[in-house]
Design an enzyme around this catalytic site. Structure first.
Site, PDB file in Angstrom:
ATOM      1  N   GLY A 164       0.836  -1.191   0.000  1.00 38.62           N
ATOM      2  CA  GLY A 164       0.000   0.000   0.000  1.00 38.62           C
ATOM      3  C   GLY A 164       0.872   1.243   0.000  1.00 38.62           C
ATOM      4  CD  GLN A 177       3.363   5.782   2.747  1.00 41.39           C
ATOM      5  OE1 GLN A 177       2.398   5.199   2.287  1.00 41.39           O
ATOM      6  NE2 GLN A 177       4.396   5.132   3.259  1.00 41.39           N
ATOM      7  CB  CYS A 195       5.441   2.488   7.482  1.00 40.86           C
ATOM      8  SG  CYS A 195       4.864   3.942   6.586  1.00 40.86           S
ATOM      9  CG  LEU A 196       6.769   1.258   1.382  1.00 38.05           C
ATOM     10  CD1 LEU A 196       6.177   1.574   0.016  1.00 38.05           C
ATOM     11  CD2 LEU A 196       7.902   0.255   1.264  1.00 38.05           C
ATOM     12  CG  HIS A 202      -0.316   1.080   7.448  1.00 34.61           C
ATOM     13  ND1 HIS A 202       0.668   0.651   8.331  1.00 34.61           N
ATOM     14  CD2 HIS A 202       0.308   1.957   6.608  1.00 34.61           C
ATOM     15  CE1 HIS A 202       1.808   1.258   8.034  1.00 34.61           C
ATOM     16  NE2 HIS A 202       1.626   2.043   6.982  1.00 34.61           N
ATOM     17  CD  GLU A 203      -0.954   2.272   2.872  1.00 34.23           C
ATOM     18  OE1 GLU A 203      -0.569   3.454   2.765  1.00 34.23           O
ATOM     19  OE2 GLU A 203      -0.176   1.341   3.137  1.00 34.23           O
ATOM     20  CG  HIS A 240       0.292   6.796   5.648  1.00 34.70           C
ATOM     21  ND1 HIS A 240       1.419   7.319   6.238  1.00 34.70           N
ATOM     22  CD2 HIS A 240       0.566   5.485   5.425  1.00 34.70           C
ATOM     23  CE1 HIS A 240       2.338   6.371   6.367  1.00 34.70           C
ATOM     24  NE2 HIS A 240       1.844   5.242   5.880  1.00 34.70           N
TER      25      HIS A 240
END
Ligand code: NI
Length: 196
Positions: free
Chosen positions: A45, A50, A108-109, A150-151, A154
């Site tokens: 995701g 991000q 997380c990226l 999670h997304e 953000h």
């Protein structure tokens, strides 16, 4: 286009993103670029903050996750995952089933190298628009419910590390301080050209 990632310590990751009002070719291109970036970074995701954009948009692709780890129903129908992935969620509204809550590891990226156990509701419903503005409703459980939460977080400036409590909190704060120092060091030495 593979877009540069916004990393931990960047204030944009803590801001509330704005609703998208224009559904044009630029939005479709942005979603494509986010999907390309997600694949290149090997994530399941990716949310717009991000890649440096404070807009209410995220993309996911569940095909790398074993199918027994999640379920979903899109617009009231069971559909093969291959037909709908990658998926783009514009202006999502999230509804959580309070029970059951399940624990699982997350990363997380934007927070490279850190992982932690996080508890979240196992079942969700999300209402959202596609890149053309069409309205949809999706129910999900398991791993897919976790990824969507999670997304979605953000878009409100919330990161998975915020849920880490108790004994694990001290360790993650140490890891975050080390990561922030490392990232600040690499920013200071990076050439100008790496910041388009
Ligand atoms: Ni993330």
């Amino acid at each position: 286009m593979h877009l540069p990632l916004t990393l931990y310590g960047d204030p944009l990751l803590r801001e509330k993103a704005h609703p998208i009002q224009t559904f044009d070719a630029a939005l479709a291109t942005l979603a494509d670029d986010m999907v390309e970036t997600m694949y290149a970074e090997e994530g399941v995701g990716l949310a717009a903050p991000q890649i440096g954009l404070g807009q209410r948009l995220f993309v996911i692709d569940m095909r790398v996750v074993p199918s027994e780890d999640y379920t979903f129903v899109l617009d009231g129908r069971s559909v093969p995952v291959e037909l709908v992935m990658p998926m783009t969620f514009v202006n999502p509204v999230l509804l959580l089933d309070p029970e059951p809550v399940v624990q699982g590891e997350e990363g997380c990226l934007s927070i490279p190298g850190l992982r932690a156990e996080v508890s979240r509701p196992d079942r969700i419903e999300v209402r959202f628009q596609d890149v053309r503005g069409g309205e949809h409703t999706l129910q999900a459980s398991g791993y897919m419910a976790k990824v969507i939460q999670h997304e979605f977080d953000h878009l409100n400036g919330v990161l998975f590390i915020d849920y880490v409590k108790g004994r694990a909190r001290k360790q993650i704060e140490r890891d975050l301080a080390a990561l922030e120092a490392e990232l600040a060091g690499s920013r200071a030495t990076a050439p100008e050209s790496s910041h388009p």
